[in-house]
Design a protein around this motif. Structure first.
Motif, PDB file in Angstrom:
ATOM      1  N   PRO A  28      58.892  15.362  26.433  1.00 27.11           N
ATOM      2  CA  PRO A  28      57.903  15.596  25.382  1.00 27.11           C
ATOM      3  C   PRO A  28      57.054  16.840  25.636  1.00 27.11           C
ATOM      4  O   PRO A  28      56.527  17.433  24.696  1.00 27.11           O
ATOM      5  CB  PRO A  28      57.057  14.319  25.382  1.00 27.11           C
ATOM      6  CG  PRO A  28      57.341  13.646  26.682  1.00 27.11           C
ATOM      7  CD  PRO A  28      58.708  14.073  27.102  1.00 27.11           C
ATOM      8  N   GLN A  29      56.953  17.266  26.880  1.00 31.89           N
ATOM      9  CA  GLN A  29      56.143  18.437  27.205  1.00 31.89           C
ATOM     10  C   GLN A  29      56.695  19.713  26.572  1.00 31.89           C
ATOM     11  O   GLN A  29      55.938  20.663  26.341  1.00 31.89           O
ATOM     12  CB  GLN A  29      56.045  18.615  28.726  1.00 31.89           C
ATOM     13  CG  GLN A  29      55.272  17.514  29.415  1.00 31.89           C
ATOM     14  CD  GLN A  29      56.144  16.333  29.830  1.00 31.89           C
ATOM     15  OE1 GLN A  29      57.287  16.185  29.409  1.00 31.89           O
ATOM     16  NE2 GLN A  29      55.598  15.462  30.665  1.00 31.89           N
ATOM     17  N   THR A  30      57.980  19.744  26.266  1.00 34.10           N
ATOM     18  CA  THR A  30      58.544  20.939  25.630  1.00 34.10           C
ATOM     19  C   THR A  30      57.949  21.110  24.235  1.00 34.10           C
ATOM     20  O   THR A  30      57.479  22.191  23.884  1.00 34.10           O
ATOM     21  CB  THR A  30      60.081  20.854  25.571  1.00 34.10           C
ATOM     22  OG1 THR A  30      60.586  20.742  26.899  1.00 34.10           O
ATOM     23  CG2 THR A  30      60.674  22.094  24.921  1.00 34.10           C
ATOM     24  N   LYS A  31      57.961  20.050  23.439  1.00 40.06           N
ATOM     25  CA  LYS A  31      57.387  20.123  22.085  1.00 40.06           C
ATOM     26  C   LYS A  31      55.891  20.395  22.158  1.00 40.06           C
ATOM     27  O   LYS A  31      55.350  21.186  21.384  1.00 40.06           O
ATOM     28  CB  LYS A  31      57.655  18.830  21.323  1.00 40.06           C
ATOM     29  CG  LYS A  31      57.196  18.871  19.893  1.00 40.06           C
ATOM     30  CD  LYS A  31      57.594  17.637  19.140  1.00 40.06           C
ATOM     31  CE  LYS A  31      57.165  17.735  17.687  1.00 40.06           C
ATOM     32  NZ  LYS A  31      57.560  16.557  16.929  1.00 40.06           N
ATOM     33  N   VAL A  54      61.639  29.420  30.881  1.00 43.23           N
ATOM     34  CA  VAL A  54      61.424  28.326  31.836  1.00 43.23           C
ATOM     35  C   VAL A  54      62.731  27.572  32.065  1.00 43.23           C
ATOM     36  O   VAL A  54      63.072  27.240  33.208  1.00 43.23           O
ATOM     37  CB  VAL A  54      60.305  27.381  31.354  1.00 43.23           C
ATOM     38  CG1 VAL A  54      60.189  26.156  32.251  1.00 43.23           C
ATOM     39  CG2 VAL A  54      58.970  28.116  31.300  1.00 43.23           C
ATOM     40  N   VAL A  55      63.473  27.318  30.996  1.00 45.90           N
ATOM     41  CA  VAL A  55      64.770  26.654  31.129  1.00 45.90           C
ATOM     42  C   VAL A  55      65.680  27.484  32.023  1.00 45.90           C
ATOM     43  O   VAL A  55      66.332  26.967  32.937  1.00 45.90           O
ATOM     44  CB  VAL A  55      65.419  26.411  29.743  1.00 45.90           C
ATOM     45  CG1 VAL A  55      66.867  25.974  29.878  1.00 45.90           C
ATOM     46  CG2 VAL A  55      64.620  25.392  28.941  1.00 45.90           C
ATOM     47  N   VAL A  75      57.831  20.992  34.163  1.00 45.43           N
ATOM     48  CA  VAL A  75      56.602  20.774  33.402  1.00 45.43           C
ATOM     49  C   VAL A  75      55.496  21.713  33.885  1.00 45.43           C
ATOM     50  O   VAL A  75      54.748  22.273  33.075  1.00 45.43           O
ATOM     51  CB  VAL A  75      56.174  19.294  33.459  1.00 45.43           C
ATOM     52  CG1 VAL A  75      54.778  19.089  32.894  1.00 45.43           C
ATOM     53  CG2 VAL A  75      57.185  18.428  32.718  1.00 45.43           C
ATOM     54  N   LYS A  76      55.390  21.909  35.182  1.00 47.33           N
ATOM     55  CA  LYS A  76      54.383  22.842  35.702  1.00 47.33           C
ATOM     56  C   LYS A  76      54.622  24.248  35.179  1.00 47.33           C
ATOM     57  O   LYS A  76      53.678  24.968  34.849  1.00 47.33           O
ATOM     58  CB  LYS A  76      54.381  22.832  37.233  1.00 47.33           C
ATOM     59  CG  LYS A  76      53.740  21.593  37.815  1.00 47.33           C
ATOM     60  CD  LYS A  76      53.786  21.613  39.328  1.00 47.33           C
ATOM     61  CE  LYS A  76      53.254  20.304  39.898  1.00 47.33           C
ATOM     62  NZ  LYS A  76      53.348  20.253  41.357  1.00 47.33           N
ATOM     63  N   ALA A  77      55.887  24.647  35.097  1.00 46.47           N
ATOM     64  CA  ALA A  77      56.216  25.973  34.572  1.00 46.47           C
ATOM     65  C   ALA A  77      55.870  26.057  33.081  1.00 46.47           C
ATOM     66  O   ALA A  77      55.365  27.088  32.616  1.00 46.47           O
ATOM     67  CB  ALA A  77      57.686  26.289  34.817  1.00 46.47           C
ATOM     68  N   LEU A  78      56.123  24.985  32.335  1.00 46.73           N
ATOM     69  CA  LEU A  78      55.736  24.963  30.922  1.00 46.73           C
ATOM     70  C   LEU A  78      54.219  25.108  30.786  1.00 46.73           C
ATOM     71  O   LEU A  78      53.731  25.851  29.928  1.00 46.73           O
ATOM     72  CB  LEU A  78      56.182  23.660  30.252  1.00 46.73           C
ATOM     73  CG  LEU A  78      57.674  23.462  29.999  1.00 46.73           C
ATOM     74  CD1 LEU A  78      57.927  22.063  29.439  1.00 46.73           C
ATOM     75  CD2 LEU A  78      58.239  24.523  29.079  1.00 46.73           C
ATOM     76  N   ASP A  79      53.489  24.407  31.635  1.00 47.65           N
ATOM     77  CA  ASP A  79      52.024  24.445  31.578  1.00 47.65           C
ATOM     78  C   ASP A  79      51.473  25.839  31.863  1.00 47.65           C
ATOM     79  O   ASP A  79      50.396  26.187  31.383  1.00 47.65           O
ATOM     80  CB  ASP A  79      51.416  23.449  32.571  1.00 47.65           C
ATOM     81  CG  ASP A  79      51.612  21.999  32.154  1.00 47.65           C
ATOM     82  OD1 ASP A  79      51.947  21.742  30.976  1.00 47.65           O
ATOM     83  OD2 ASP A  79      51.440  21.117  33.023  1.00 47.65           O
TER      84      ASP A  79
END
Length: 91
Positions: A28-31, A54-55, A75-79
């Motif tokens: 869900p963190q991607t959306k 990030v992917v 998730v940390k990279a997304l953040d």
């Protein structure tokens, strides 16, 4: 940021991963990251491109380190977006 001139098939495959993550809400963190980046003024296409970075970095780490996908690292990279995952490694 300039567009990458890498392999178009690889770029399409990575963007397919991003689209699947958003559509399936997994993780869900991607959306949530797309929504956060758009709210911060990025276009939807740019937000997805940043997530694609990030992917790509996660795929690289999995292959380079011969280890499984790490959701926490992802998730940390997304953040940290719009900062790139590899920028932290350079410091």
């Amino acid at each position: 940021m300039t567009e990458s001139k890498g392999d178009p098939q690889l770029q399409a495959a990575i963007m397919k991963v991003v689209e699947n993550q958003i559509r399936n809400n997994d993780p869900p963190q991607t959306k949530q990251t797309v929504e956060r980046l758009i709210a911060a003024g990025h276009s939807e296409a740019e937000a997805k491109r940043l997530i694609g970075c990030v992917v790509s970095a996660e795929i690289f780490d999995v292959l380079k380190k011969q280890e499984p996908f790490d959701l926490n690292r992802f998730v940390k990279a997304l953040d940290r977006l719009p900062a790139m995952p590899w920028e932290e490694e350079e410091n």
